[in-house]
Scaffold this motif. Structure first.
Motif, mmCIF file in Angstrom:
data_model
loop_
_atom_site.group_PDB
_atom_site.id
_atom_site.type_symbol
_atom_site.label_atom_id
_atom_site.label_comp_id
_atom_site.label_asym_id
_atom_site.label_seq_id
_atom_site.Cartn_x
_atom_site.Cartn_y
_atom_site.Cartn_z
ATOM 1 N N VAL A 63 0.853 -1.185 0.000
ATOM 2 C CA VAL A 63 0.000 0.000 0.000
ATOM 3 C C VAL A 63 0.891 1.237 0.000
ATOM 4 O O VAL A 63 2.044 1.199 0.462
ATOM 5 C CB VAL A 63 -0.949 0.057 1.219
ATOM 6 C CG1 VAL A 63 -1.914 -1.102 1.216
ATOM 7 C CG2 VAL A 63 -0.162 0.105 2.518
ATOM 8 N N SER A 64 0.357 2.352 -0.536
ATOM 9 C CA SER A 64 1.070 3.625 -0.556
ATOM 10 C C SER A 64 0.230 4.655 0.182
ATOM 11 O O SER A 64 -0.968 4.795 -0.092
ATOM 12 C CB SER A 64 1.320 4.083 -1.991
ATOM 13 O OG SER A 64 2.104 3.136 -2.684
ATOM 14 N N CYS A 65 0.878 5.373 1.111
ATOM 15 C CA CYS A 65 0.154 6.322 1.951
ATOM 16 C C CYS A 65 0.818 7.689 1.903
ATOM 17 O O CYS A 65 2.032 7.797 2.160
ATOM 18 C CB CYS A 65 0.115 5.844 3.403
ATOM 19 S SG CYS A 65 -0.514 4.158 3.633
ATOM 20 N N PRO A 66 0.057 8.757 1.593
ATOM 21 C CA PRO A 66 0.625 10.108 1.679
ATOM 22 C C PRO A 66 0.779 10.510 3.138
ATOM 23 O O PRO A 66 -0.100 10.246 3.959
ATOM 24 C CB PRO A 66 -0.431 10.966 0.968
ATOM 25 C CG PRO A 66 -1.706 10.219 1.159
ATOM 26 C CD PRO A 66 -1.346 8.764 1.161
ATOM 27 N N LEU A 67 1.898 11.128 3.455
ATOM 28 C CA LEU A 67 2.169 11.440 4.855
ATOM 29 C C LEU A 67 2.965 12.732 4.962
ATOM 30 O O LEU A 67 3.931 12.946 4.230
ATOM 31 C CB LEU A 67 2.957 10.290 5.508
ATOM 32 C CG LEU A 67 3.340 10.454 6.981
ATOM 33 C CD1 LEU A 67 2.089 10.559 7.848
ATOM 34 C CD2 LEU A 67 4.201 9.288 7.440
ATOM 35 N N THR A 68 2.535 13.607 5.877
ATOM 36 C CA THR A 68 3.266 14.824 6.196
ATOM 37 C C THR A 68 3.493 14.867 7.696
ATOM 38 O O THR A 68 2.533 14.925 8.481
ATOM 39 C CB THR A 68 2.502 16.086 5.757
ATOM 40 O OG1 THR A 68 2.274 16.038 4.352
ATOM 41 C CG2 THR A 68 3.306 17.340 6.086
ATOM 42 N N LEU A 69 4.747 14.800 8.117
ATOM 43 C CA LEU A 69 5.081 14.898 9.536
ATOM 44 C C LEU A 69 5.206 16.370 9.897
ATOM 45 O O LEU A 69 5.971 17.104 9.285
ATOM 46 C CB LEU A 69 6.385 14.156 9.828
ATOM 47 C CG LEU A 69 6.413 12.674 9.421
ATOM 48 C CD1 LEU A 69 7.741 12.037 9.798
ATOM 49 C CD2 LEU A 69 5.263 11.912 10.065
#
Length: 260
Positions: A63-69
C-alpha cells in the motif's frame, strides 16, 4: 519503504521509511511478505491527533500512503483497514521527522560534464554524531534549471565531521539536454528520497579528461613487477575518477630507445 513481514507483527524500517523531512508531503510505501491487504476494503493511516489519510492499495502486499510529519521527533501512525464502518488496526509505524537541512556552501561551483570531481557540501548544523549518525543514504541531486534533467550523486560524511559530506559529481555526457555553460541546481535528500532545494547552483563546463600513459616492460598478468604497476594505475583511476583517462602499452623494451 517500511517492511512489515509476516502478519505485520514487526516493523523493520529503512531510512526511506522512518526518516522524513518535517512539513514535506511524502509517499510512504508499506509492504508485507505475505498477502495482507484486502483489495475490497478501504485502507488508511491514522495520525497521533486521530486525523486520517487514505492509502492506495497496489496489491495484497503493498500500500502507498501520503504522509506529512508536522513536528520534529518521533510519532506513531496506525495503519488500518475499514470493514462495515469499523476500523481494524493492522499495525503501528514509528516515523521520525527531521528538520529540513540547510546547506551553507558547496565546492566547486563549476562542474565538468564528464563528472568525477570531488564534491564538498557543508550544512549549517550537524546532521548526527559518531554514536548516532542518523543518515546513511545521503544523496545530492543536480537538476538542470531549464529542462529538469537531473543526475544523482551519492555522498557520505567526511570522517566524523557531521557538518560536511563529500562525494563525486555525476556525469551528464549521456544527456544531450545539458551543455557547457548550463546551470544545474543542487538538491539534497538525507534519506535518499525526499529531495529539498538548497538555493545553490553550479555551472557545467566542458573539461576534457587528462590522458595518462603507462608503458609496461611486460603484461599485467605476470603477477609480478608489471602487475603491481597496473594496480597503481587502477588506484590512480579510482582516486581521480572521471578526471583522467589512462592508456597502456605492454612489452615496451626495457633498454632504450623505448618504442610505443
Amino acid at each position: 519503504a517500511v517492511f512489515l513481514p509476516g502478519a505485520l507483527s514487526t516493523i523493520f524500517g529503512t531510512p526511506l521509511g522512518t526518516h522524513l523531512p518535517v512539513n514535506e508531503l511524502t509517499e510512504v510505501q508499506v509492504s508485507s511478505d505475505i498477502p495482507t491487504f484486502d483489495l475490497t476494503k478501504p485502507c488508511g493511516l491514522e495520525a497521533p491527533d486521530s486525523t486520517t489519510s487514505a492509502c492506495i492499495i497496489s496489491s495484497e502486499k503493498l500500500v502507498s500512503c501520503p504522509l506529512t510529519l508536522t513536528s520534529v521527533g518521533d510519532d506513531i501512525y496506525k495503519l488500518y483497514e475499514t470493514d462495515a464502518g469499523t476500523k481494524h488496526y493492522l499495525d503501528a509505524l514509528v516515523m521520525r521527522a527531521y528538520p529540513v537541512p540547510v546547506v551553507s556552501a558547496m565546492t566547486p561551483t563549476s562542474l565538468p560534464l564528464s563528472g568525477g570531481t570531488k564534491l564538498e557540501i557543508t550544512f549549517t548544523s550537524a546532521l548526527g554524531s559518531p554514536d548516532f549518525p542518523r543518515f546513511s543514504n545521503l544523496k545530492a541531486r543536480f537538476v538542470h534549471r531549464t529542462t529538469g534533467v537531473y543526475k544523482d550523486a551519492s555522498v557520505s560524511f567526511e570522517e566524523d565531521a557531521f557538518l560536511k559530506v563529500v562525494g563525486r559529481s555525476p556525469s551528464f555526457l549521456d544527456s544531450s539536454a545539458v551543455s557547457a555553460g548550463d546551470v544545474v541546481d543542487l538538491q539534497v535528500a538525507l534519506n535518499g528520497r525526499s529531495f529539498v532545494a538548497t538555493g545553490l547552483s553550479s555551472t557545467m563546463i566542458d573539461k576534457p579528461k587528462v590522458q595518462v600513459g603507462f608503458m609496461y616492460v611486460g603484461s599485467p598478468d605476470d603477477f609480478g613487477w608489471t602487475f603491481q604497476h597496473n594496480v597503481a594505475r587502477l588506484e590512480l583511476e579510482k582516486k581521480f575518477f572521471g578526471q583522467i583517462q589512462t592508456i597502456t602499452q605492454n612489452y615496451v623494451a626495457e633498454w632504450g630507445p623505448n618504442e610505443c
